[in-house]
Design a protein around this motif. Sequence first.
Motif, PDB file in Angstrom:
ATOM      1  N   ASP A   1      -4.898   9.011  -9.513  1.00 27.03           N
ATOM      2  CA  ASP A   1      -3.857   8.096  -9.974  1.00 27.03           C
ATOM      3  C   ASP A   1      -2.486   8.748 -10.011  1.00 27.03           C
ATOM      4  O   ASP A   1      -1.482   8.109  -9.691  1.00 27.03           O
TER       5      ASP A   1
ATOM      6  N   GLU B   1       0.804  -1.220   0.000  1.00 32.88           N
ATOM      7  CA  GLU B   1       0.000   0.000   0.000  1.00 32.88           C
ATOM      8  C   GLU B   1       0.838   1.271   0.000  1.00 32.88           C
ATOM      9  O   GLU B   1       0.311   2.371  -0.194  1.00 32.88           O
ATOM     10  N   ARG B   2       2.147   1.134   0.209  1.00 32.79           N
ATOM     11  CA  ARG B   2       3.016   2.311   0.189  1.00 32.79           C
ATOM     12  C   ARG B   2       3.824   2.381  -1.099  1.00 32.79           C
ATOM     13  O   ARG B   2       4.789   3.144  -1.199  1.00 32.79           O
TER      14      ARG B   2
ATOM     15  N   SER C   1       3.753   5.236   6.769  1.00 31.89           N
ATOM     16  CA  SER C   1       3.867   3.782   6.647  1.00 31.89           C
ATOM     17  C   SER C   1       3.467   3.068   7.945  1.00 31.89           C
ATOM     18  O   SER C   1       2.888   1.981   7.912  1.00 31.89           O
TER      19      SER C   1
ATOM     20  N   ARG D   1      -3.058   8.856   9.841  1.00 35.60           N
ATOM     21  CA  ARG D   1      -3.950   7.936   9.129  1.00 35.60           C
ATOM     22  C   ARG D   1      -5.354   8.527   9.052  1.00 35.60           C
ATOM     23  O   ARG D   1      -5.667   9.530   9.702  1.00 35.60           O
TER      24      ARG D   1
ATOM     25  N   SER E   1       4.860   8.389  -2.572  1.00 32.82           N
ATOM     26  CA  SER E   1       4.466   6.980  -2.567  1.00 32.82           C
ATOM     27  C   SER E   1       3.874   6.570  -1.220  1.00 32.82           C
ATOM     28  O   SER E   1       2.866   5.859  -1.157  1.00 32.82           O
TER      29      SER E   1
ATOM     30  N   PRO F   1      -5.952   8.879  -2.405  1.00 33.89           N
ATOM     31  CA  PRO F   1      -5.968   7.565  -3.064  1.00 33.89           C
ATOM     32  C   PRO F   1      -6.759   7.520  -4.374  1.00 33.89           C
ATOM     33  O   PRO F   1      -6.519   6.652  -5.205  1.00 33.89           O
ATOM     34  N   LYS F   2      -7.685   8.454  -4.585  1.00 34.55           N
ATOM     35  CA  LYS F   2      -8.524   8.425  -5.785  1.00 34.55           C
ATOM     36  C   LYS F   2      -7.832   9.039  -7.000  1.00 34.55           C
ATOM     37  O   LYS F   2      -8.291   8.866  -8.116  1.00 34.55           O
TER      38      LYS F   2
ATOM     39  N   HIS G   1       0.345   8.532  -0.561  1.00 33.81           N
ATOM     40  CA  HIS G   1      -0.709   8.447  -1.581  1.00 33.81           C
ATOM     41  C   HIS G   1      -1.969   7.748  -1.075  1.00 33.81           C
ATOM     42  O   HIS G   1      -3.087   8.270  -1.202  1.00 33.81           O
ATOM     43  N   ALA G   2      -1.805   6.570  -0.507  1.00 27.48           N
ATOM     44  CA  ALA G   2      -2.965   5.795  -0.066  1.00 27.48           C
ATOM     45  C   ALA G   2      -3.740   6.476   1.051  1.00 27.48           C
ATOM     46  O   ALA G   2      -4.944   6.253   1.217  1.00 27.48           O
ATOM     47  N   THR G   3      -3.075   7.329   1.824  1.00 22.44           N
ATOM     48  CA  THR G   3      -3.720   7.992   2.954  1.00 22.44           C
ATOM     49  C   THR G   3      -4.358   9.314   2.554  1.00 22.44           C
ATOM     50  O   THR G   3      -5.486   9.619   2.947  1.00 22.44           O
TER      51      THR G   3
END
Length: 315
Positions: free
Chosen positions: A230, A184-185, A308, A313, A219, A227-228, A222-224
């Motif tokens: 790209d 996810e990272r 990470s 979060r 990187s 995330p939408k 991004h997910a936190t």
Amino acid sequence: MTIPWTPLPYRDGGTAPLREDVSAALETPLREWIHAAVLRHGGEVWRRVAIRCDLVLDTEDGSDEPDVDYPERLAYWAPSERLLEVVDALLDLLPVPVPAVVAALPVAPAGDVPKPGVLMSLMAGVSRVAAQQGAVSRRPLQQLLDDARSRYTVRSDGRALVARIDPAVARTLRAAVESADRPERGSASEHLTEAITWAYALVPDPVKAYSEAIKAVESAAHATVDPKRDRATLGTMLGEMPKIAHKLVFDIEGADPQEGVEMVRRMMKQLWDGQTSRHGKQRPTRKETPAEAKAAAHLAAVLVQYFSSGAIRRA
């Protein structure tokens, strides 16, 4: 990371300085190590090192000196101020460490036992590499650098020289790299490793180091944060964070739970705004300095660790 020997006058306090150059006492042993490593490696590794370091090993008048072979010329004709460059280039061409070879061996499926012939062949290959490595061991080189209190040390993978980092700081950087090694990272771990490598290289590349530091944070965050999107960048994430601040939490709440989130945002902004070479413009673009690159790598390591580990979060 090894710790250099401390002279007696500094053992009760104070910091003993590290040497940037090759001291007179280190020069001859270092030349001897280069000569032995080139001879034992075999082939024409001397030629590749000479080309990499832009060293001319022929006499100026073109006359031949049959009594002086090229490995000896590389080791003893290179200017003393270029010896560390020669060592750095040579390390990259020497055999890889045995653990790397073992890690690359095929792994049999669970329950399968390799055939004796295959196993013996694999072990023979490892033994050959081990024997080769024993002949060009990095340990004597590392000992020379430690005893001479050189600012430079052999990199952990044995393939280059790097500037020494305080052992405690090195452990922190390593922890950040390891924490980011999860799907996810993204490629945060690889980018952070590159940032640290280029920031502390014998011949550093500050621009690449700073760029890799930003990519590491992008990187990891991004997910936190975004995330939408790209193709999210640190810049787009900075624009997104005020909008989602109420959805984020930081492990250290303080008097105001949002203060921690804002602190992380300011750290990200400092890293983003500090990159001077990102865009071209009418006036000359200033490249990042080695000091800025190191600071960026360390700042990125903290941010990568925060995202990470989940210290920051989504609520």
